[in-house]
Each structure stands twice: as C-alpha cells, then as structure tokens.
Design a protein around this motif. Sequence first.
Motif, PDB file in Angstrom:
ATOM      1  N   PRO A   1      82.780   1.880   3.933  1.00  0.00           N
ATOM      2  CA  PRO A   1      81.574   2.125   3.137  1.00  0.00           C
ATOM      3  C   PRO A   1      81.735   3.206   2.069  1.00  0.00           C
ATOM      4  N   ARG A   2      82.563   4.205   2.328  1.00  0.00           N
ATOM      5  CA  ARG A   2      82.729   5.281   1.340  1.00  0.00           C
ATOM      6  C   ARG A   2      83.530   4.795   0.136  1.00  0.00           C
ATOM      7  N   ALA A   3      84.609   4.073   0.388  1.00  0.00           N
ATOM      8  CA  ALA A   3      85.370   3.501  -0.728  1.00  0.00           C
ATOM      9  C   ALA A   3      84.518   2.499  -1.493  1.00  0.00           C
ATOM     10  N   ARG A   4      83.752   1.706  -0.773  1.00  0.00           N
ATOM     11  CA  ARG A   4      82.878   0.727  -1.421  1.00  0.00           C
ATOM     12  C   ARG A   4      81.869   1.417  -2.331  1.00  0.00           C
ATOM     13  N   ALA A   5      81.319   2.530  -1.880  1.00  0.00           N
ATOM     14  CA  ALA A   5      80.335   3.250  -2.681  1.00  0.00           C
ATOM     15  C   ALA A   5      80.959   3.793  -3.964  1.00  0.00           C
ATOM     16  N   VAL A   6      82.197   4.282  -3.876  1.00  0.00           N
ATOM     17  CA  VAL A   6      82.880   4.810  -5.062  1.00  0.00           C
ATOM     18  C   VAL A   6      83.148   3.690  -6.053  1.00  0.00           C
ATOM     19  N   LEU A   7      83.723   2.596  -5.581  1.00  0.00           N
ATOM     20  CA  LEU A   7      84.153   1.530  -6.471  1.00  0.00           C
ATOM     21  C   LEU A   7      82.995   0.723  -7.050  1.00  0.00           C
ATOM     22  N   ARG A   8      81.841   0.809  -6.417  1.00  0.00           N
ATOM     23  CA  ARG A   8      80.694   0.045  -6.915  1.00  0.00           C
ATOM     24  C   ARG A   8      79.623   0.921  -7.563  1.00  0.00           C
ATOM     25  N   ALA A   9      79.900   2.201  -7.713  1.00  0.00           N
ATOM     26  CA  ALA A   9      78.943   3.083  -8.383  1.00  0.00           C
ATOM     27  C   ALA A   9      78.769   2.640  -9.836  1.00  0.00           C
ATOM     28  N   PRO A  10      77.544   2.511 -10.334  1.00  0.00           N
ATOM     29  CA  PRO A  10      77.326   1.993 -11.697  1.00  0.00           C
ATOM     30  C   PRO A  10      78.079   2.757 -12.779  1.00  0.00           C
ATOM     31  N   ALA A  11      78.090   4.100 -12.730  1.00  0.00           N
ATOM     32  CA  ALA A  11      78.785   4.876 -13.765  1.00  0.00           C
ATOM     33  C   ALA A  11      80.286   4.619 -13.721  1.00  0.00           C
ATOM     34  N   PHE A  12      80.848   4.513 -12.516  1.00  0.00           N
ATOM     35  CA  PHE A  12      82.271   4.228 -12.358  1.00  0.00           C
ATOM     36  C   PHE A  12      82.595   2.850 -12.930  1.00  0.00           C
ATOM     37  N   ARG A  13      81.769   1.862 -12.624  1.00  0.00           N
ATOM     38  CA  ARG A  13      82.013   0.496 -13.096  1.00  0.00           C
ATOM     39  C   ARG A  13      81.907   0.409 -14.616  1.00  0.00           C
ATOM     40  N   ARG A  14      80.956   1.119 -15.216  1.00  0.00           N
ATOM     41  CA  ARG A  14      80.840   1.096 -16.677  1.00  0.00           C
ATOM     42  C   ARG A  14      82.086   1.694 -17.325  1.00  0.00           C
ATOM     43  N   LEU A  15      82.589   2.786 -16.764  1.00  0.00           N
ATOM     44  CA  LEU A  15      83.770   3.434 -17.325  1.00  0.00           C
ATOM     45  C   LEU A  15      85.007   2.541 -17.161  1.00  0.00           C
ATOM     46  N   MET A  16      85.153   1.921 -15.990  1.00  0.00           N
ATOM     47  CA  MET A  16      86.278   1.020 -15.770  1.00  0.00           C
ATOM     48  C   MET A  16      86.240  -0.149 -16.757  1.00  0.00           C
ATOM     49  N   ARG A  17      85.083  -0.733 -16.932  1.00  0.00           N
ATOM     50  CA  ARG A  17      84.965  -1.895 -17.812  1.00  0.00           C
ATOM     51  C   ARG A  17      85.250  -1.526 -19.263  1.00  0.00           C
ATOM     52  N   PHE A  18      84.787  -0.366 -19.679  1.00  0.00           N
ATOM     53  CA  PHE A  18      85.071   0.068 -21.046  1.00  0.00           C
ATOM     54  C   PHE A  18      86.567   0.259 -21.250  1.00  0.00           C
ATOM     55  N   CYS A  19      87.218   0.981 -20.358  1.00  0.00           N
ATOM     56  CA  CYS A  19      88.645   1.271 -20.515  1.00  0.00           C
ATOM     57  C   CYS A  19      89.498   0.012 -20.382  1.00  0.00           C
ATOM     58  N   ALA A  20      89.029  -0.949 -19.583  1.00  0.00           N
ATOM     59  CA  ALA A  20      89.757  -2.205 -19.434  1.00  0.00           C
ATOM     60  C   ALA A  20      89.420  -3.194 -20.537  1.00  0.00           C
ATOM     61  N   GLY A  21      88.302  -2.954 -21.241  1.00  0.00           N
ATOM     62  CA  GLY A  21      87.863  -3.907 -22.246  1.00  0.00           C
ATOM     63  C   GLY A  21      87.479  -5.242 -21.656  1.00  0.00           C
ATOM     64  N   HIS A  22      86.962  -5.211 -20.428  1.00  0.00           N
ATOM     65  CA  HIS A  22      86.650  -6.466 -19.741  1.00  0.00           C
ATOM     66  C   HIS A  22      85.591  -6.225 -18.679  1.00  0.00           C
ATOM     67  N   LEU A  23      84.718  -7.205 -18.492  1.00  0.00           N
ATOM     68  CA  LEU A  23      83.672  -7.089 -17.486  1.00  0.00           C
ATOM     69  C   LEU A  23      84.210  -7.229 -16.067  1.00  0.00           C
ATOM     70  N   ARG A  24      85.320  -7.951 -15.903  1.00  0.00           N
ATOM     71  CA  ARG A  24      85.890  -8.081 -14.568  1.00  0.00           C
ATOM     72  C   ARG A  24      86.478  -6.750 -14.131  1.00  0.00           C
ATOM     73  N   MET A  25      86.155  -6.326 -12.925  1.00  0.00           N
ATOM     74  CA  MET A  25      86.642  -5.050 -12.425  1.00  0.00           C
ATOM     75  C   MET A  25      88.142  -5.120 -12.133  1.00  0.00           C
ATOM     76  N   PRO A  26      88.837  -3.983 -12.222  1.00  0.00           N
ATOM     77  CA  PRO A  26      90.262  -3.987 -11.887  1.00  0.00           C
ATOM     78  C   PRO A  26      90.482  -4.301 -10.413  1.00  0.00           C
ATOM     79  N   ILE A  27      91.646  -4.852 -10.111  1.00  0.00           N
ATOM     80  CA  ILE A  27      92.047  -5.048  -8.719  1.00  0.00           C
ATOM     81  C   ILE A  27      92.442  -3.688  -8.151  1.00  0.00           C
ATOM     82  N   CYS A  28      91.873  -3.339  -7.004  1.00  0.00           N
ATOM     83  CA  CYS A  28      92.027  -1.993  -6.458  1.00  0.00           C
ATOM     84  C   CYS A  28      92.801  -1.996  -5.140  1.00  0.00           C
ATOM     85  N   HIS A  29      93.585  -0.965  -4.947  1.00  0.00           N
ATOM     86  CA  HIS A  29      94.336  -0.736  -3.717  1.00  0.00           C
ATOM     87  C   HIS A  29      94.201   0.720  -3.296  1.00  0.00           C
ATOM     88  N   ALA A  30      94.475   0.982  -2.043  1.00  0.00           N
ATOM     89  CA  ALA A  30      94.854   2.323  -1.629  1.00  0.00           C
ATOM     90  C   ALA A  30      96.369   2.375  -1.746  1.00  0.00           C
TER      91      ALA A  30
END
Length: 351
Positions: free
Chosen positions: A124-153
């Motif tokens: 749940p903690r990792a899920r909260a980080v990766l799905r936080a709206p501000a985090f997702r907006r920043l990821m999408r801007f830097c990736a230039g794409h609406l699809r979220m990056p594939i994430c790993h530990a």
Amino acid sequence: MLKQVLRYPLWLGELLTGSKSFVANPLIGSRRLNRWGLHVARVVLAHGVMRLRMGVLSWRVPRDDRRQFIEQGFVIKTNFLPEAEYRALVEEVRQADGEVRQCCQGDAQTRRMLLSPEMLVDMPRARAVLRAPAFRRLMRFCAGHLRMPICHAEWVMNGVSDAPADPQTHLHVDTFQPTMKFWLYLEEVSDINGPFIYVPGSQRLSRRRLAWEYAMSREAKTHADRYTARGSFRVTPEQAQALGDAPPRAFRVPGNTLLIANTFGVHARGGAEPGSSRLALWGMSRTNPFIPLPGLGFEWVNRLQYRVLQRQRREQDKRAAARDVQASWHRIDADDAWPRNASADRYGEHG
C-alpha cells in the motif's frame, strides 16, 4: 537473399519506431543513408515530437520542475516523502515478496522486483507513492506520455565478481530519442555505492550535439564497442565536456531523494566500492518517438504493459533454457535474493 529482401518492409517500418541498432537494421546502420542525414533526421524529429507532447502534458506541473528538466535534463527533489512515510516505504520494499530477476553486467549485479498492479495490492505504501496525482503528472510530463513508466524495486550490487568493470559506469547515451528514467532512493547514495552521473544540458540538441550524432552515426555499425553499434553511444570524457553546459555531476544524495533524468543526455553509473549496494524504486519510459499524440492513460493500458513485459520474460526464459543458458534477466530464488534482513541503520538516516 530472398529472405533478406522480404525483411526490407520490416526494416523500413522500424525507421518510424524507437529501433536503434545499427547492426540489427541495415537501413539504420547504412553508412550512405547516414551520410545523407538519416540518423540526424530521426534525432531531430523525435525531439520535436517529444517537446510537443511535453507541452500538452505540462498542465499543473510546477514551473521550476519543467524548466529544470528542459534546460538541465533532470529534476531532483530531496525529502520527497514525509519522514514516517519514507521509513515505512523502505521497510515495505525490503519485506516485499515478489519475483526477483537479475542481470549481470561486468562486475555488477542488478536485481529488480516488478511492481505490477497485482504486486502493489500488497504494497500500500508503494502504491500510494506511485499513484499520487502530483507524482503521476510529473512522470507523464518528463516521459512525454500519458502511460505511466514501468516500475520496479531495484537493488544494485557492486563489485561482486572479478569481471571487467560494469559497462554502465562508462559515460553514454541510451538511445537517439528522449527517454525518461527515475529513481526514488531508499538509501543514501555516495561514492561508496555508486552515484548517478549526468552531464547537465547534454540532452539539448545543440549544433555540437547534432554534429557529434552525425559523426557517430557514420561509424556506429562497425564500431568496436558493441553498445555503440547497438545504438547506445559511448562518450569519452572529452566529448562529454563539449556536449554539456558543465562537467559531469555526481548525484550524491540522501535517501528519500527523487531523481528523474532524460537519458538522451550523457550519463553513467558512478564507480563504487566492491561489496556496496543501493536500493531504490526505479522506473523508465521509452515510447514510440514519432507519434505526436501523448497516448492513453487508462488503467487498463497500464496493466497491459506489465502483462506484456511478464509474457516477454517468460518467452525469454524458454528460449534461454532451450540453449541451456540463462536469460539476460533471469529469476533468482535464493534466500538472499532480496535485502529483507539488512540492518535498518543503513538507510533513512538523512531523512
């Protein structure tokens, strides 16, 4: 001969994708076509499309973040999470019980645990980080794409063998197109365990950068370095100095630091002491660079990309087993495959 002729439509189609290997595709690797400017044209077009998509996705992304990423090629945020949330995240990642896969390059081993939507149900903690709206907006801007990056530990272990140095420690660029990688460090990163190194401003298409790309494209197919021949150009220290705005910067940072980088820029993994390691959340995005639309951001698209990756890995396992070898990213089932029992005082001490 006939088989080669029949493959030309495929090779031609790959010119409008992210394919980058100068040895796998005779058109991409053509000395004549690159003398006429094929590679440089792909570089310029890919960057133009990326800037268009980033503009579309810039809404509600802080201006300073946008400016730093565009001008310097990276965004860095220390103390990214509140202290209690950060410590809980570190513990959750260390105790995670997912499939661990390993890739060995030189004297380094990199182990990753895929953070698929199914895996995040129990994190749940990792899920909260990766799905936080501000985090997702920043990821999408830097990736230039609406699809979220594939994430790993990710757990990187340094100097684990007597093999030659990890090739990731050599300055390089990942590919001809802008791409995004991020790290949310779950431990302090220093010269001991290998900081990320980046040449600020080297991601921009200056005249020097385009001239260098042109020169490299004419010799890449027959280059002695196999990574360069496959489209990930290696960069000498002298070239790096000329391609950026400043000398290479080593990101020696405390745990709880978020770093996002455009890996078209010149970068490397810093040298590290044998036996050291570092733990992070890691993700990357590399999309077709010639489609001007920023894609789809639906959750089913996000789930699909993880399922495709998992299927690809299973197929790679089967092909490797048929040849009695290991896949480049192979499963690790040992008791010490993941740092679950590491001492708590190794991380989080800087907040």
